[in-house]
Design a protein around this motif. Sequence first.
Motif, mmCIF file in Angstrom:
data_model
loop_
_atom_site.group_PDB
_atom_site.id
_atom_site.type_symbol
_atom_site.label_atom_id
_atom_site.label_comp_id
_atom_site.label_asym_id
_atom_site.label_seq_id
_atom_site.Cartn_x
_atom_site.Cartn_y
_atom_site.Cartn_z
ATOM 1 N N ILE A 67 0.854 -1.193 0.000
ATOM 2 C CA ILE A 67 0.000 0.000 0.000
ATOM 3 C C ILE A 67 0.888 1.240 0.000
ATOM 4 O O ILE A 67 2.093 1.136 0.261
ATOM 5 C CB ILE A 67 -0.947 -0.006 1.231
ATOM 6 C CG1 ILE A 67 -0.148 -0.228 2.539
ATOM 7 C CG2 ILE A 67 -2.011 -1.082 1.087
ATOM 8 C CD1 ILE A 67 -1.007 -0.248 3.800
ATOM 9 N N PRO A 68 0.329 2.416 -0.321
ATOM 10 C CA PRO A 68 1.161 3.625 -0.320
ATOM 11 C C PRO A 68 1.891 3.805 1.009
ATOM 12 O O PRO A 68 1.400 3.377 2.061
ATOM 13 C CB PRO A 68 0.139 4.743 -0.558
ATOM 14 C CG PRO A 68 -0.954 4.089 -1.342
ATOM 15 C CD PRO A 68 -1.050 2.693 -0.769
ATOM 16 N N VAL A 69 3.043 4.483 0.969
ATOM 17 C CA VAL A 69 3.918 4.519 2.146
ATOM 18 C C VAL A 69 3.318 5.289 3.330
ATOM 19 O O VAL A 69 3.706 5.053 4.479
ATOM 20 C CB VAL A 69 5.337 5.052 1.805
ATOM 21 C CG1 VAL A 69 6.047 4.094 0.849
ATOM 22 C CG2 VAL A 69 5.297 6.466 1.239
ATOM 23 N N ASP A 70 2.369 6.192 3.079
ATOM 24 C CA ASP A 70 1.716 6.857 4.226
ATOM 25 C C ASP A 70 0.768 5.878 4.928
ATOM 26 O O ASP A 70 0.704 5.834 6.157
ATOM 27 C CB ASP A 70 0.988 8.147 3.800
ATOM 28 C CG ASP A 70 0.010 7.941 2.653
ATOM 29 O OD1 ASP A 70 0.107 6.914 1.942
ATOM 30 O OD2 ASP A 70 -0.867 8.811 2.459
ATOM 31 N N ALA A 71 0.081 5.061 4.113
ATOM 32 C CA ALA A 71 -0.805 4.051 4.694
ATOM 33 C C ALA A 71 0.009 3.004 5.455
ATOM 34 O O ALA A 71 -0.423 2.511 6.500
ATOM 35 C CB ALA A 71 -1.642 3.404 3.595
ATOM 36 N N CYS A 72 1.197 2.679 4.962
ATOM 37 C CA CYS A 72 2.084 1.721 5.652
ATOM 38 C C CYS A 72 2.348 2.183 7.083
ATOM 39 O O CYS A 72 2.328 1.372 8.016
ATOM 40 C CB CYS A 72 3.427 1.598 4.927
ATOM 41 S SG CYS A 72 3.396 0.461 3.540
ATOM 42 N N LEU A 73 2.599 3.470 7.252
ATOM 43 C CA LEU A 73 2.896 4.015 8.586
ATOM 44 C C LEU A 73 1.737 3.785 9.550
ATOM 45 O O LEU A 73 1.942 3.564 10.741
ATOM 46 C CB LEU A 73 3.172 5.523 8.502
ATOM 47 C CG LEU A 73 4.536 5.994 8.004
ATOM 48 C CD1 LEU A 73 4.640 7.508 8.085
ATOM 49 C CD2 LEU A 73 5.672 5.335 8.791
ATOM 50 N N ARG A 74 0.522 3.853 9.041
ATOM 51 C CA ARG A 74 -0.661 3.635 9.897
ATOM 52 C C ARG A 74 -0.930 2.156 10.132
ATOM 53 O O ARG A 74 -1.298 1.745 11.236
ATOM 54 C CB ARG A 74 -1.916 4.239 9.231
ATOM 55 C CG ARG A 74 -1.953 5.753 9.192
ATOM 56 C CD ARG A 74 -3.353 6.250 8.795
ATOM 57 N NE ARG A 74 -3.817 5.708 7.512
ATOM 58 C CZ ARG A 74 -3.561 6.274 6.327
ATOM 59 N NH1 ARG A 74 -2.838 7.381 6.247
ATOM 60 N NH2 ARG A 74 -4.021 5.735 5.220
ATOM 61 N N VAL A 75 -0.761 1.345 9.081
ATOM 62 C CA VAL A 75 -1.217 -0.049 9.132
ATOM 63 C C VAL A 75 -0.191 -1.002 9.753
ATOM 64 O O VAL A 75 -0.560 -1.943 10.450
ATOM 65 C CB VAL A 75 -1.638 -0.513 7.709
ATOM 66 C CG1 VAL A 75 -2.002 -1.985 7.695
ATOM 67 C CG2 VAL A 75 -2.792 0.345 7.198
ATOM 68 N N LEU A 76 1.112 -0.740 9.518
ATOM 69 C CA LEU A 76 2.124 -1.687 10.007
ATOM 70 C C LEU A 76 2.060 -1.916 11.524
ATOM 71 O O LEU A 76 2.085 -3.082 11.966
ATOM 72 C CB LEU A 76 3.539 -1.258 9.562
ATOM 73 C CG LEU A 76 4.664 -2.205 9.994
ATOM 74 C CD1 LEU A 76 4.483 -3.602 9.396
ATOM 75 C CD2 LEU A 76 6.040 -1.644 9.609
ATOM 76 N N PRO A 77 1.953 -0.837 12.344
ATOM 77 C CA PRO A 77 1.875 -1.100 13.800
ATOM 78 C C PRO A 77 0.670 -1.966 14.175
ATOM 79 O O PRO A 77 0.784 -2.852 15.034
ATOM 80 C CB PRO A 77 1.751 0.311 14.398
ATOM 81 C CG PRO A 77 2.333 1.228 13.358
ATOM 82 C CD PRO A 77 2.003 0.609 12.045
ATOM 83 N N GLU A 225 -1.480 9.237 -5.466
ATOM 84 C CA GLU A 225 -1.738 8.478 -4.236
ATOM 85 C C GLU A 225 -0.477 7.748 -3.774
ATOM 86 O O GLU A 225 -0.177 7.693 -2.579
ATOM 87 C CB GLU A 225 -2.853 7.460 -4.515
ATOM 88 C CG GLU A 225 -3.355 6.750 -3.290
ATOM 89 C CD GLU A 225 -4.285 5.584 -3.647
ATOM 90 O OE1 GLU A 225 -4.481 5.301 -4.858
ATOM 91 O OE2 GLU A 225 -4.800 4.953 -2.710
ATOM 92 N N MET A 226 0.275 7.232 -4.735
ATOM 93 C CA MET A 226 1.497 6.516 -4.401
ATOM 94 C C MET A 226 2.668 7.480 -4.182
ATOM 95 O O MET A 226 3.463 7.301 -3.254
ATOM 96 C CB MET A 226 1.840 5.544 -5.534
ATOM 97 C CG MET A 226 3.170 4.840 -5.332
ATOM 98 S SD MET A 226 3.416 3.509 -6.514
ATOM 99 C CE MET A 226 5.147 3.115 -6.185
ATOM 100 N N GLY B 263 -0.746 20.484 -2.534
ATOM 101 C CA GLY B 263 -0.073 21.127 -3.665
ATOM 102 C C GLY B 263 0.633 20.104 -4.551
ATOM 103 O O GLY B 263 0.540 20.167 -5.783
ATOM 104 N N ILE B 264 1.322 19.140 -3.931
ATOM 105 C CA ILE B 264 2.012 18.093 -4.712
ATOM 106 C C ILE B 264 0.990 17.243 -5.461
ATOM 107 O O ILE B 264 1.136 16.970 -6.654
ATOM 108 C CB ILE B 264 2.879 17.185 -3.804
ATOM 109 C CG1 ILE B 264 3.884 18.022 -2.996
ATOM 110 C CG2 ILE B 264 3.627 16.148 -4.630
ATOM 111 C CD1 ILE B 264 4.594 17.229 -1.893
ATOM 112 N N ASN B 265 -0.064 16.848 -4.737
ATOM 113 C CA ASN B 265 -1.141 16.074 -5.374
ATOM 114 C C ASN B 265 -1.687 16.784 -6.603
ATOM 115 O O ASN B 265 -1.873 16.164 -7.648
ATOM 116 C CB ASN B 265 -2.300 15.878 -4.390
ATOM 117 C CG ASN B 265 -2.198 14.565 -3.645
ATOM 118 O OD1 ASN B 265 -1.557 13.622 -4.113
ATOM 119 N ND2 ASN B 265 -2.829 14.496 -2.485
#
Lengths: 299, 299
Positions: A67-77, A225-226, B263-265
């Motif tokens: 999944i996108p790397v921001d979602a990884c930060l939320r989901v991995l823990p 998104e990615m 902005g990046i999006n």
Amino acid sequence: MILSVIGLGLIGGSIALDLKKRGFVNKVIGVDNNTLNAHAAKKLGLIDEIQDLTTAVQAADLVLLAIPVDACLRVLPKIMDLVHHQIVSDLGSTKEQLIESIANHPKRSQFVPAHPMAGTEFSGPQAAHSGLFDGKCSIICNPEDSDKKAVQLISEMFHCLKMRCVFMDAEVHDRQTAYVSHLSHISAFALSLTVLHKEKADKHIFELASGGFDSTVRLAKSSAEMWTPIFQQNKKNVGKVLQKYIDQLQQFKDLIEKDDLNGINDLIFEANDIRRVLDQKEKNEKETIQQASKIKTGA
Amino acid sequence: MILSVIGLGLIGGSIALDLKKRGFVNKVIGVDNNTLNAHAAKKLGLIDEIQDLTTAVQAADLVLLAIPVDACLRVLPKIMDLVHHQIVSDLGSTKEQLIESIANHPKRSQFVPAHPMAGTEFSGPQAAHSGLFDGKCSIICNPEDSDKKAVQLISEMFHCLKMRCVFMDAEVHDRQTAYVSHLSHISAFALSLTVLHKEKADKHIFELASGGFDSTVRLAKSSAEMWTPIFQQNKKNVGKVLQKYIDQLQQFKDLIEKDDLNGINDLIFEANDIRRVLDQKEKNEKETIQQASKIKTGA
């Protein structure tokens, strides 16, 4: 072995497909927030069944985050909290922040941070296909912080995908990917924008574009998104590399404006050395595929 | 019809090959300063015979210049001095200076400035191949200054190469090619240099490069002999376009440094519109090839 894949896009779908097809896993459970994607992945034969995150992790031996790397930060823990015997790996393009986010987790050693260097400009389960990873390189970060058997399993998984493994520090990984991956995406996005802005005045400008333009701008099809969270998480390195790229372009501009033909020639000769690199890469890919066909990997 | 091609590299060799193969000309005479290239072109079957410039022009009905744009400036006036009934065209990437160089020549109307938008990153007669131009677009500049029959012949030649013709002012051509061709070359040269410089400290950096990098950097294999004079002749436009590209990159850098994710999006969403352009291009190429197979062209 049962595999659960979190995120059923290009990367998750392709990895599921080949690990099942090549006998590394017996069953694939898929998880995706987007139910349309999940059902498409099932229909396309990328996964065997759809589950929610908790059920999928608990039922699995191996859990892969795609999944996108921001979602990884939320989901991995959350995933690490559910882990008993499971080995977990991610496949994301940035590593330092993610590793930091579970640095003190009691199950840290069951997590193996990884990054297979393969992809296309397309996304979603429809873009998934067999052979995406063949011959390419996969990075495993900070292996000393993971259980040996976990690193072994993830290495075998990548060999089954016909990849060669390189081990490196997360810090080095994030710096190097800024050069060879993140920069080329921004250069393509910016090229696209520069010409699209001109199109407003010169409607037929793209009539003149040839295959060279297509190739250089291809990555500008990639999804926000990615990529937005990748640039954010790696902003320290991306900022530095972008500045070097801008300086290099500025040097070209100055030499052209000064009619310094020898200077321009020298820069182009130097840039031509990329032939050596691309030829070597092609050779490495062929050798990796040959090597992979000799190694037997199994579930 | 007898064709003389001056310059037997990728473009000259490929055009000679297909015009003979498809019956547009009966005989091809080749001229090249580099005798190794000339002999290779003959051995590869790209040309029927090798001649010096004067003999080749005098024996021809159609003369095509396929040499770097600085050499064009020197050679075109010589050719025009030799012309009787011959039609002459060049295939270069810049137009204003070349047209200016023979603006007052008594035979000006027998010259048709043209630019087929096709090529690869390779050069020399060994790189020449059939089908290079199929489906692509060719520009004919300032047709009002050429004899109607001459423009007609060059248009038919491009149709035989399965190309569609677009007519435009040399000034517009030079401005637009700065965007869709010259910029993508500089962006690739600069990308190559940025990563090659880093390789000196990080020897294994290219291990991490995937197909996206290869595609974006591909044009950095292109030759200085061809590209330095293009940048010089088109420096007015190239300078402006490079500045816009640098500004665009700087905007990305600023947004990333400010963590301005929206902005990046927005920028990436906007850049993604290149999908529309590339899809349309692919459609145009298919239609041009279909159209070409319906039209009969002959010598």
